[in-house]
Design a protein around this motif. Sequence first.
Motif: not given
Length: 81
Positions: A42-45, A16-23, A51-55, A10-12
């Motif tokens: 992007m803010k929601q992602c 990846q989604w954020l990378r693609d969104a920035w592009q 949250a995933c990194l915290q878990m 999920d983290i990966r």
Amino acid sequence: MNQPEVLEADIRALQQWLRDAWQQLGDPALTTFSRRELRNQMKQCSADLRACLQMAAEQRPEPSGPPIPPYSKPALRILSW
């Protein structure tokens, strides 16, 4: 797959989604409304990623051994023949 592997996947995927969104955000053909919607997604992602990194950080096992003692001066030993 067990829980840590699913969380890692999920983290990966979120990264990846954020990378693609920035592009995609740099595309000049994007309308103002589309940019705003993409930034909101992007803010929601980003929040989901945090949250995933915290878990993942909470699931890491504690070190089982005793803590490494701080540096201490070794006892002086005089050796002679």
